[in-house]
Design an enzyme around this catalytic site. Structure first.
Site, PDB file in Angstrom:
ATOM      1  N   HIS A  58      -0.034  11.187  -2.452  1.00 54.54           N
ATOM      2  CA  HIS A  58      -1.465  10.762  -1.803  1.00 54.54           C
ATOM      3  C   HIS A  58      -2.545  11.982  -1.349  1.00 54.54           C
ATOM      4  CE1 HIS A  58      -3.952   9.612   1.674  1.00 54.54           C
ATOM      5  NE2 HIS A  58      -4.471   8.727   1.019  1.00 54.54           N
ATOM      6  N   ASP A  70      -1.037   6.199  -5.430  1.00 52.18           N
ATOM      7  CA  ASP A  70      -1.985   7.220  -5.708  1.00 52.18           C
ATOM      8  C   ASP A  70      -1.711   8.371  -6.637  1.00 52.18           C
ATOM      9  OD1 ASP A  70      -3.840   6.647  -3.095  1.00 52.18           O
ATOM     10  OD2 ASP A  70      -1.756   6.744  -2.553  1.00 52.18           O
ATOM     11  N   GLU A  91      -4.385   4.198  -8.143  1.00 49.51           N
ATOM     12  CA  GLU A  91      -5.625   4.812  -7.879  1.00 49.51           C
ATOM     13  C   GLU A  91      -5.559   6.099  -8.120  1.00 49.51           C
ATOM     14  OE1 GLU A  91      -8.136   6.185  -3.607  1.00 49.51           O
ATOM     15  OE2 GLU A  91      -6.625   4.495  -3.475  1.00 49.51           O
ATOM     16  N   HIS A 102       0.914  -1.090   0.017  1.00 52.36           N
ATOM     17  CA  HIS A 102       0.013   0.057  -0.163  1.00 52.36           C
ATOM     18  C   HIS A 102       0.889   1.499   0.060  1.00 52.36           C
ATOM     19  CE1 HIS A 102      -2.674   2.694   2.250  1.00 52.36           C
ATOM     20  NE2 HIS A 102      -3.308   2.552   1.125  1.00 52.36           N
ATOM     21  N   GLU A 138       0.341  -0.560  -4.657  1.00 52.07           N
ATOM     22  CA  GLU A 138      -0.937   0.424  -4.951  1.00 52.07           C
ATOM     23  C   GLU A 138      -0.043   1.852  -4.628  1.00 52.07           C
ATOM     24  OE1 GLU A 138      -4.046   3.245  -3.183  1.00 52.07           O
ATOM     25  OE2 GLU A 138      -2.008   2.573  -2.466  1.00 52.07           O
TER      26      GLU A 138
END
Length: 311
Positions: free
Chosen positions: A59, A46, A125, A17, A44
């Site tokens: 993020h 952002d 994401e 993450h 993952e």
């Protein structure tokens, strides 16, 4: 070629993450390189679109927590963003401060795909805290970067913003993407909904075993499994907070030939954790037994070791 997320597997894929935040600052090339070193399946990350249409890996909406410099990343140009550095001492978000070996710069998505896209599966994401029509072209630009990279078979894209997902799918047909569900996403609907759900008798479901009235969680599980948003944005995957997944959630999506991801186990930032008392080792076993396709975690090395014992 088959997208790597859809390849046959005997356990859930482990995704770091935001990289490996125990070792390096979140969403940095140093953290992604560490994931490769550890043998993690993927990451993952952002992304935001800058004012001049560059896709940066970051993020927070505001830059101050991570860089010490106040600003809104979506309103800055890439030249402005590129001059920032992610600090060595970082507040994880809940007041816990951690110190890392060195400052790190903010990368572009294209840099990450170029360096790591052959070694890691990547969930991109598109960051959003609520659907926002004015930011829909984040999807267009993410599609452009993925297409130019040639790494489409190693990536998926998820978002809490269906406008972004629609633009992504339009610009890059065939990309694997999907809507994301969070246990707290109904909180922005207003106090009236919370009051109503708590006033109604609690539904007798698996999710109601926790203390307190869990009607909000039950409603989110119902919305998740109905896949109405997924049909609207032509989803092939779905990403959900692990507390929303019950015993038949994965089965329902697999019957639609869709993948299910779960987040975030062993979290370092606990501000928004839906159920802080959950045993994450037991939860890893539960999710694996249900057949989830990937699990995002702040401690990928630990999760890899746990899942290795199950195979």
């Amino acid at each position: 070629m088959t997208n790597g997320f859809f390849a046959d597997k005997n356990r859930p894929l482990v995704l770091g993450h935001r990289g490996v935040p125990l070792a390096h600052q979140e969403n940095t090339l140093a953290g992604f390189r560490k994931a490769i070193e550890l043998g993690v399946d993927g990451i993952e990350l952002d992304v935001f679109k800058t004012r001049d249409d560059r896709i940066v890996v970051f993020h927070d909406e505001q830059t101050e927590r991570l860089t010490g410099v106040a600003g809104s990343i979506a309103e800055m140009t890439w030249d402005e963003v590129s001059q920032l550095r992610i600090q060595r001492r970082i507040d994880r978000g809940d007041g816990t401060v951690v110190e890392y070996p060195s400052e790190e710069r903010i990368p572009l998505l294209e840099e990450v795909l170029d360096e790591c896209g052959d070694s890691l599966l990547i969930n991109i994401e598109m960051k959003a805290y609520a659907p926002n029509w004015s930011r829909r072209h984040t999807g267009t630009e993410v599609a452009r970067v993925i297409k130019a990279s040639g790494k489409q078979d190693n990536v998926i894209s998820t978002s809490f913003d269906f406008f972004m997902l629609r633009k992504l799918e339009k610009a890059l047909p065939g990309i694997h993407s999907g809507f994301a569900y969070d246990g707290g996403m109904l909180e922005g609907m207003g106090d009236w909904l919370d009051t109503l759900l708590n006033a109604l008798p609690e539904l007798d479901t698996e999710l109601s075993r926790r203390a307190g009235n869990q009607n909000a969680l039950n409603l989110l599980n119902l919305l998740l499994e109905a896949n109405a948003i997924g049909r609207f944005v032509h989803s092939t995957v779905v990403d959900a907070e692990h507390t929303l997944i019950d015993s038949d959630t994965v089965q329902k999506f697999h019957q639609r030939n869709m993948l299910v991801g779960a987040y975030t186990l062993f979290p370092l930032d606990t501000r928004y954790v839906d159920n802080p008392d959950v045993d994450h080792e037991q939860e890893a076993h539960r999710l694996a037994a249900l057949g989830v396709d990937w699990i995002e975690t702040d401690d990928p090395e630990r999760l890899l070791a746990l899942l290795a014992l199950l195979t």
